[in-house]
Design an enzyme around this catalytic site. Structure first.
Site, PDB file in Angstrom:
ATOM      1  N   ASP A  86      41.620  29.666  24.912  1.00 30.03           N
ATOM      2  CA  ASP A  86      42.203  30.985  24.663  1.00 30.03           C
ATOM      3  C   ASP A  86      43.724  30.901  24.568  1.00 30.03           C
ATOM      4  O   ASP A  86      44.334  29.982  25.102  1.00 30.03           O
ATOM      5  CB  ASP A  86      41.861  31.922  25.824  1.00 30.03           C
ATOM      6  CG  ASP A  86      40.610  32.725  25.535  1.00 30.03           C
ATOM      7  OD1 ASP A  86      40.071  32.589  24.429  1.00 30.03           O
ATOM      8  OD2 ASP A  86      40.186  33.478  26.428  1.00 30.03           O
TER       9      ASP A  86
ATOM     10  N   LYS B  31      43.432  34.511  20.626  1.00 35.59           N
ATOM     11  CA  LYS B  31      43.557  35.810  19.982  1.00 35.59           C
ATOM     12  C   LYS B  31      44.995  36.276  20.167  1.00 35.59           C
ATOM     13  O   LYS B  31      45.566  36.080  21.226  1.00 35.59           O
ATOM     14  CB  LYS B  31      42.640  36.823  20.659  1.00 35.59           C
ATOM     15  CG  LYS B  31      41.215  36.404  20.664  1.00 35.59           C
ATOM     16  CD  LYS B  31      40.472  37.173  21.728  1.00 35.59           C
ATOM     17  CE  LYS B  31      39.125  36.555  21.984  1.00 35.59           C
ATOM     18  NZ  LYS B  31      38.647  36.816  23.328  1.00 35.59           N
TER      19      LYS B  31
ATOM     20  N   MET C   8      47.387  44.311  30.042  1.00 36.00           N
ATOM     21  CA  MET C   8      47.251  44.784  28.654  1.00 36.00           C
ATOM     22  C   MET C   8      47.814  46.201  28.512  1.00 36.00           C
ATOM     23  O   MET C   8      47.257  47.025  27.775  1.00 36.00           O
ATOM     24  CB  MET C   8      45.770  44.769  28.223  1.00 36.00           C
ATOM     25  CG  MET C   8      45.156  43.384  28.255  1.00 36.00           C
ATOM     26  SD  MET C   8      43.408  43.397  27.827  1.00 36.00           S
ATOM     27  CE  MET C   8      42.680  43.921  29.369  1.00 36.00           C
TER      28      MET C   8
HETATM   29  N1  SAH Z   1      41.610  37.010  32.659  1.00 33.77           N
HETATM   30  C1  SAH Z   1      43.034  37.202  32.630  1.00 33.77           C
HETATM   31  C2  SAH Z   1      43.437  38.524  32.015  1.00 33.77           C
HETATM   32  C3  SAH Z   1      43.044  38.669  30.562  1.00 33.77           C
HETATM   33  S1  SAH Z   1      43.630  40.145  29.862  1.00 33.77           S
HETATM   34  C4  SAH Z   1      43.570  37.069  34.051  1.00 33.77           C
HETATM   35  O1  SAH Z   1      42.802  37.057  35.019  1.00 33.77           O
HETATM   36  O2  SAH Z   1      44.790  36.937  34.184  1.00 33.77           O
HETATM   37  C5  SAH Z   1      45.156  39.636  29.166  1.00 33.77           C
HETATM   38  C6  SAH Z   1      46.306  40.300  29.909  1.00 33.77           C
HETATM   39  O3  SAH Z   1      46.609  39.555  31.080  1.00 33.77           O
HETATM   40  C7  SAH Z   1      47.610  40.325  29.148  1.00 33.77           C
HETATM   41  O4  SAH Z   1      47.667  41.386  28.218  1.00 33.77           O
HETATM   42  C8  SAH Z   1      48.589  40.515  30.265  1.00 33.77           C
HETATM   43  O5  SAH Z   1      48.587  41.847  30.737  1.00 33.77           O
HETATM   44  C9  SAH Z   1      47.979  39.668  31.355  1.00 33.77           C
HETATM   45  N2  SAH Z   1      48.550  38.293  31.368  1.00 33.77           N
HETATM   46  C10 SAH Z   1      47.882  37.151  31.322  1.00 33.77           C
HETATM   47  N3  SAH Z   1      48.712  36.094  31.409  1.00 33.77           N
HETATM   48  C11 SAH Z   1      49.960  36.621  31.563  1.00 33.77           C
HETATM   49  C12 SAH Z   1      51.250  36.055  31.739  1.00 33.77           C
HETATM   50  N4  SAH Z   1      51.445  34.741  31.797  1.00 33.77           N
HETATM   51  N5  SAH Z   1      52.297  36.894  31.854  1.00 33.77           N
HETATM   52  C13 SAH Z   1      52.134  38.221  31.815  1.00 33.77           C
HETATM   53  N6  SAH Z   1      50.944  38.808  31.638  1.00 33.77           N
HETATM   54  C14 SAH Z   1      49.856  38.016  31.533  1.00 33.77           C
END
Ligand code: SAH
Length: 359
Positions: free
Chosen positions: A139, A161, A272
């Site tokens: 991903d 994506k 998000m």
């Molecule tokens: N499964 C992931 C979340 C997926 S949804 C988890 O547990 O972290 C994707 C969202 O995660 C992004 O839109 C953002 O809000 C957040 N996100 C993931 N990685 C990030 C990062 N390095 N910095 C800031 N936001 C992050």
């Protein structure tokens, strides 16, 4: 296809590769039929209970072969060949098509929570699973810098994506993973954060299970907690915040949800949420949240380009537009934002912080 017919005394001709036809042969033998197999790969044919026959190249040969057969079973005949066999069988013979059996032992799928992006936050179990993989579906937000080093032999497939634009549709990703496992490959699915936090991990597990593919899930460090932490914000703090609520901002919250959220009193973490930030802050304010409630937006958490913007519920929309705040970002709303601590490694890792006016 399950067979509970009694085919004793009947003749069946199975057409297909020795390995892919083996389950079909077994079923028809079990039902009592006298089975012959026209294998594409006769040298490899080691299929119990059937008679091996040569595979004709022309219609006339198929006519001879099908003569006297009650049932033809097509497993992986190609389209031309199918046409020929149907012609040869005329109207008298039943013809059925069966799905080829997996030609190798079925592989496995491991969903790996990769953490928020810094490869130091990948778990040891995750790293071991990468090292064991034949193919890795990755991903966009998963840690990628050292993937080659962690999985030197694996094929790496980027199914990342970008926001609003799904490079490969979710169903297609699931289909690819399952297909690789059915070919007998060891499949790793490297995801951002934790697979079960807004990661569609549940759907991927369901797709594997529906296909009979063994699947395991390795939890990951979720950005919901780790990204605030990387910015020096604890999501809970004794006597200040005794709960944190993790919300998806992908679709706007309705009034009932906003009212509950505004009244909870703990920390709110939004993933998000960048594009719906104006709707969120206006909604929280409308349902009674203090205008000066601190709000932090952390972009690209744990990356060298991490940037934290600290503001308030009433000013967040204007400031984030001015600073062109962009996804991926985690939004934190609550008193804990005031505790932000810049980190003793601040001189080593330079991360931008834009603080509230007056702080
Ligand atoms: N499964 C992931 C979340 C997926 S949804 C988890 O547990 O972290 C994707 C969202 O995660 C992004 O839109 C953002 O809000 C957040 N996100 C993931 N990685 C990030 C990062 N390095 N910095 C800031 N936001 C992050």
């Amino acid at each position: 296809m399950d067979l509970d017919l009694d085919l004793t005394g009947r003749t069946a001709l199975v057409v297909g590769g020795a390995a892919s036809a083996r389950l079909a042969v077994a079923r028809f033998v079990h039902a009592g039929a006298a089975v012959s197999l026209a294998a594409t790969d006769p040298a490899d044919a080691d299929v119990a209970g059937c008679q091996l026959v040569a595979r004709p190249k022309h219609l006339a040969g198929w006519r001879d072969l099908v003569d006297g057969i009650d049932l033809v079973v097509l497993v992986d005949a190609d389209a031309d060949e199918q046409r020929m066999i149907r012609a040869a069988a005329g109207r008298r013979t039943w013809i059925v098509t069966e799905t080829p059996a997996p030609v190798a032992p079925i592989g496995t799928v491991t969903l790996i929570g990769g953490g928020p992006g810094d490869d130091g936050l990948l778990t040891l179990a995750g790293r071991d699973a990468l090292a064991a993989a034949d193919v890795i579906y990755v991903d966009r937000l998963a840690p990628q810098q050292r993937l080659r080093e962690f999985a030197p032999g694996a094929e790496i497939v980027d199914v990342g994506k970008t926001p609003g634009h799904h490079a490969i549709p979710q169903r297609e990703i699931e289909r690819l993973m399952v297909a690789s496992a059915l070919e007998g490959r060891t499949v790793a699915r490297l995801k951002g954060g934790d697979p079960y936090v807004f990661g569609r991990g549940g759907e991927e597990v369901a797709a594997c299970r529906a296909a009979g593919v063994p699947v395991t899930v390795i939890p990951g460090v979720t950005s919901a907690i780790a990204v605030p932490a990387a910015a020096g914000i604890p999501v809970t703090y004794r006597e200040l915040s005794r709960m944190f609520t993790v919300v998806s901002g992908h679709a706007p919250l309705d009034d009932a949800q906003l009212a509950h959220l505004a009244g909870l009193g703990g920390t709110i973490v939004v993933l998000m949420g960048v594009s719906n930030l104006p709707h969120l802050t206006a909604g929280l304010a409308r349902f009674g949240m203090a205008a000066d409630m601190p709000l932090a937006i952390i972009e690209r958490g744990t990356q060298l380009s991490q940037r934290t913007t600290v503001t308030t519920v009433s000013e967040a929309t204007e400031l984030s537009a001015r600073l062109r705040v962009a996804s991926p970002a985690v939004i934190v709303v609550g008193e804990v934002v005031r505790l932000m601590h810049h980190g003793d490694d601040a001189d080593r890792i330079s991360r931008d912080v834009i603080a509230l006016a007056g702080e």
